[in-house]
Every structure is written in C-alpha cells, then in structure tokens.
Design a protein around this motif. Structure first.
Motif, mmCIF file in Angstrom:
data_model
loop_
_atom_site.group_PDB
_atom_site.id
_atom_site.type_symbol
_atom_site.label_atom_id
_atom_site.label_comp_id
_atom_site.label_asym_id
_atom_site.label_seq_id
_atom_site.Cartn_x
_atom_site.Cartn_y
_atom_site.Cartn_z
ATOM 1 N N GLU A 231 12.592 45.862 -14.184
ATOM 2 C CA GLU A 231 11.437 44.964 -14.251
ATOM 3 C C GLU A 231 10.194 45.583 -13.617
ATOM 4 O OE1 GLU A 231 13.616 44.254 -10.441
ATOM 5 O OE2 GLU A 231 14.135 44.626 -12.542
ATOM 6 N N LEU A 232 10.389 46.607 -12.768
ATOM 7 C CA LEU A 232 9.272 47.283 -12.130
ATOM 8 C C LEU A 232 9.032 48.677 -12.701
ATOM 9 C CD1 LEU A 232 10.006 46.348 -8.403
ATOM 10 C CD2 LEU A 232 8.279 45.338 -9.901
ATOM 11 N N GLY A 233 9.980 49.165 -13.508
ATOM 12 C CA GLY A 233 9.839 50.503 -14.054
ATOM 13 C C GLY A 233 10.006 51.586 -12.996
ATOM 14 N N ILE A 234 10.992 51.421 -12.125
ATOM 15 C CA ILE A 234 11.257 52.404 -11.066
ATOM 16 C C ILE A 234 12.674 52.950 -11.246
ATOM 17 C CG2 ILE A 234 11.446 52.819 -8.582
ATOM 18 C CD1 ILE A 234 9.583 50.421 -8.144
ATOM 19 N N ALA A 235 12.806 54.254 -11.208
ATOM 20 C CA ALA A 235 14.109 54.912 -11.304
ATOM 21 C C ALA A 235 14.366 55.697 -10.026
ATOM 22 C CB ALA A 235 14.150 55.849 -12.504
ATOM 23 N N ARG A 286 8.885 56.389 0.824
ATOM 24 C CA ARG A 286 8.392 56.662 -0.533
ATOM 25 C C ARG A 286 8.701 55.499 -1.474
ATOM 26 N NH1 ARG A 286 11.154 61.605 -0.174
ATOM 27 N NH2 ARG A 286 12.230 61.262 -2.156
ATOM 28 N N LEU A 287 9.920 54.964 -1.373
ATOM 29 C CA LEU A 287 10.296 53.864 -2.258
ATOM 30 C C LEU A 287 9.434 52.625 -2.010
ATOM 31 C CD1 LEU A 287 14.196 54.090 -2.330
ATOM 32 C CD2 LEU A 287 12.673 54.184 -4.313
ATOM 33 N N ARG A 288 9.202 52.305 -0.738
ATOM 34 C CA ARG A 288 8.367 51.136 -0.439
ATOM 35 C C ARG A 288 6.965 51.315 -1.013
ATOM 36 N NH1 ARG A 288 11.076 51.024 4.777
ATOM 37 N NH2 ARG A 288 12.438 49.202 4.855
ATOM 38 N N ALA A 289 6.435 52.544 -0.908
ATOM 39 C CA ALA A 289 5.101 52.816 -1.447
ATOM 40 C C ALA A 289 5.089 52.614 -2.956
ATOM 41 C CB ALA A 289 4.667 54.227 -1.075
ATOM 42 N N VAL A 290 6.142 53.082 -3.646
ATOM 43 C CA VAL A 290 6.211 52.903 -5.103
ATOM 44 C C VAL A 290 6.322 51.423 -5.448
ATOM 45 C CG1 VAL A 290 7.607 53.364 -7.158
ATOM 46 C CG2 VAL A 290 7.198 55.190 -5.500
ATOM 47 N N PHE A 291 7.145 50.678 -4.716
ATOM 48 C CA PHE A 291 7.272 49.240 -4.972
ATOM 49 C C PHE A 291 5.923 48.544 -4.835
ATOM 50 C CE2 PHE A 291 11.746 49.734 -5.070
ATOM 51 C CZ PHE A 291 12.321 48.542 -5.487
ATOM 52 N N ARG A 292 5.175 48.918 -3.804
ATOM 53 C CA ARG A 292 3.883 48.262 -3.588
ATOM 54 C C ARG A 292 2.895 48.634 -4.688
ATOM 55 N NH1 ARG A 292 5.262 49.364 2.129
ATOM 56 N NH2 ARG A 292 5.835 47.339 3.015
ATOM 57 N N ARG A 293 2.934 49.899 -5.133
ATOM 58 C CA ARG A 293 2.048 50.297 -6.235
ATOM 59 C C ARG A 293 2.377 49.522 -7.503
ATOM 60 N NH1 ARG A 293 2.842 55.693 -4.527
ATOM 61 N NH2 ARG A 293 4.114 56.135 -6.377
ATOM 62 N N LYS A 294 3.654 49.138 -7.645
ATOM 63 C CA LYS A 294 4.070 48.388 -8.820
ATOM 64 C C LYS A 294 3.833 46.888 -8.655
ATOM 65 C CE LYS A 294 6.024 51.749 -11.350
ATOM 66 N NZ LYS A 294 5.852 51.977 -12.804
ATOM 67 N N GLY A 295 3.226 46.510 -7.515
ATOM 68 C CA GLY A 295 2.876 45.109 -7.318
ATOM 69 C C GLY A 295 3.933 44.280 -6.636
ATOM 70 N N CYS A 296 4.921 44.936 -6.044
ATOM 71 C CA CYS A 296 5.984 44.201 -5.353
ATOM 72 C C CYS A 296 5.849 44.457 -3.863
ATOM 73 C CB CYS A 296 7.357 44.640 -5.848
ATOM 74 S SG CYS A 296 8.714 43.783 -5.028
ATOM 75 N N ASP A 297 5.464 43.429 -3.115
ATOM 76 C CA ASP A 297 5.295 43.575 -1.672
ATOM 77 C C ASP A 297 6.493 43.059 -0.889
ATOM 78 O OD1 ASP A 297 2.736 44.687 -1.837
ATOM 79 O OD2 ASP A 297 1.842 42.703 -2.105
ATOM 80 N N GLN A 298 7.455 42.437 -1.572
ATOM 81 C CA GLN A 298 8.609 41.856 -0.875
ATOM 82 C C GLN A 298 9.688 42.921 -0.662
ATOM 83 O OE1 GLN A 298 8.329 38.722 0.294
ATOM 84 N NE2 GLN A 298 6.270 38.868 -0.592
ATOM 85 N N VAL A 299 9.361 43.859 0.207
ATOM 86 C CA VAL A 299 10.302 44.941 0.477
ATOM 87 C C VAL A 299 10.495 45.073 1.984
ATOM 88 C CG1 VAL A 299 9.970 46.247 -1.638
ATOM 89 C CG2 VAL A 299 8.373 46.567 0.248
#
Length: 313
Positions: A231-235, A286-299
């Motif tokens: 749903e976030l396009g992260i691998a 790094r993963l948290r940064a990618v999540f935030r760039r994808k608009g997900c702050d709940q990490v």
C-alpha cells in the motif's frame, strides 16, 4: 571400523566398543585420532564430529536413559537448517541429575511419553514444546527462522493447527518470562519466508515498531520482493555479496536493475546486509525515513501485544 555393536548414527558407548575391540585396540584408535570421545562414556569416529545426528546420539548415550533432544538440536531434527547446532541440547526429567558440559546443554523439565516423538530412532520433544521454548528463550531471529522453516514443511491444512498448539502451549507455560514476546512472534511465523535472513529482517522491522510486511510479494509488472508494504510501495530485501564467488558478488553489489525497475513503478527498495542484522539502527532509521516520505508517520517505537525487543538477540 568394525561392525557397530550399538549402531546409533555412528555413536558408540565406550563399554560396547571395549567389548568388541579390546582395551589395547580401543586405546590405540583413540590415541591416534581414528576415534574421539566428545563426552565421557561415548565414542564416535573422528570424521563424524559435527554431524548433527551423530552428535545427538552421542549426547543421549552420554546422558543416559530418559534424555530427549530439545532446543535447537530438536529443531535441526525437524529439518530446520537455520538451527544453531554448535551445542547439543537435551532435556531430562526433573529428578535426573546430569549437568551441562562443554558442547552439551542439559535442561531439566517435566514431560511425559506423550510429549516425545521418534525421528530416525532419536527421541525428540514434540514440535510445539520445542518451539514454545525457543520463541521464549531465543536467540529470537534464529528461533523465528526455524519456526518459518518448520511451517514450510507442514501440509497447508496443518499450519494453522501448529500455530494454535503453540499459542496453547505458551498460555500454559509456568515460566512467564518471554511469553508475551513469543506470542507476538507466533503471529509472524510464515511458510513464505525463504531464508533465515528474511525471517530476521521481518522480526527486526516489527521490533522497531513498523507494520509487519507482506512476505514474498509480487510487484505488479515488476519483480518479486522478499518483504513489502504494497500500500506504500516499499520493498525490503537482503543482499550479502560476501557469501558468493567474486563475479556473483560484484553483480549483487551493483544490482541496480531491480532498483531501477522498482523506481519506475513508483516503489522504493531498501536493501539490508549482514551489518544491519548485527546492529539494526541505521536500517530502521532509513526505513522510517522512507515511510515518512511515503506519507506514513505512524512508525513509532512500540508494537502492540507484548514488546518484541528492539535488539535482535
């Protein structure tokens, strides 16, 4: 070697070989290294040192009646190649007195005949007992990797039952240390993980408070990735060039084709290596940064249902 007097995966009691070879021949074979004694009272051929079944049999002979294989040794008997077999793990009834010794870990616990199965003529604790203990006592990445491997060997219709029996065993566990985290790990067990490193990565990201990823996800129009948040396009994947011959290592280290294809499809690929499993701080950042760039702050740092510790050990 003579015909084996007590053929238990090439492990012999000292007394049985003494009866067959005589004292002079036995001492000569031990002195010149054809035979070795991993523990007092048991003898094996030198070339069998390190063989899991031979060492397991030797441990059972050394400890004596009533001992059963447990821990990672039992996991190896169930076909889990991720199991740490540097030491043999056995369990004896609480009334027995044997103690641990170098290379042989002895635990004392109450169990009955119904808790033991026989694999290749070796007595092994039942899988739900083995894995309930491993998930509680760790090392947790290895325990999860072994549970994933066992799950792959089970028929599809028996996999939910295995997890159910694990939960029931954990619920009844008298020693409550590690139970909450183990119950959380039961939910992570999957037959889809293909390597121990993928299992460790999955545990790592959940420890860090990130959502549990999908395992072995086929990106539409793109490659299959080990772990993903579609749903976030992260691998997320694992690369270890050091395991491979130089030419393959160079190809892996410079493998931009998969990254490029993921980028073209709007995905972001994050790749971990051996150093990240030893210290996950940089990877989780790094993963948290990618999540935030994808608009997900709940990490945040705390997953639900029993803290699954940030450390991998």
């Amino acid at each position: 070697m003579p015909k084996r007097p007590n053929p238990w995966h090439w492990a012999y009691s000292y007394s049985s070989l003494l009866n067959v070879l005589g004292e002079h021949q036995l001492r000569h074979a031990l002195r010149y290294g054809r035979l070795v004694q991993p523990w007092r009272g048991v003898v094996i051929p030198r070339e069998r040192m390190g063989d899991p079944k031979t060492m397991a049999s030797a441990a059972l002979i050394a400890i004596g009646p009533g001992a059963v294989l447990s821990g990672f040794t039992a996991a190896a008997m169930y076909g889990c190649s991720a199991a740490d077999t540097r030491r043999v793990h056995v369990t004896v009834p609480t009334a027995r007195l044997p103690r641990s010794r170098p290379g042989l870990l002895v635990k004392h616990a109450a169990f009955g005949p119904e808790d033991v199965v026989e694999l290749d003529d070796l007595p092994v604790l039942a899988p739900e007992i083995v894995f309930a203990e491993l998930l509680c006592t760790g090392p947790r990445p290895t325990a999860l990797a072994c549970a994933d491997q066992l799950m792959r060997t089970l028929p599809e219709d028996l996999r939910p039952a295995f997890q159910k029996h694990l939960r029931e065993r954990l619920d009844k566990r008298v020693d409550r240390r590690g139970v909450a985290g183990a119950l959380a790990m039961v939910e992570l067990i999957t037959e889809r993980a293909e390597t121990a490193e993928e299992s460790a990565l999955r545990l790592l990201v959940v420890d860090a408070g990130l959502p549990a990823p999908e395992v072995r996800h086929d990106v539409p129009g793109g490659p299959r990735v080990p772990l993903a948040w579609p749903e976030l396009g992260i691998a997320l994947g694992y690369r270890d060039p050091g395991r491979h011959p130089p030419e393959v290592a160079r190809e892996l280290a410079q493998d931009t084709g998969q990254d490029r294809r993921l980028t073209e499809l709007g995905w972001t690929g994050v790749w971990a290596g051996p150093a990240d499993l030893r210290d996950p701080t940089a990877l989780t950042t790094r993963l948290r940064a990618v999540f935030r760039r994808k608009g997900c702050d709940q990490v945040g740092p705390s997953p639900e249902h029993g803290r699954v510790r940030r450390s991998l050990t």
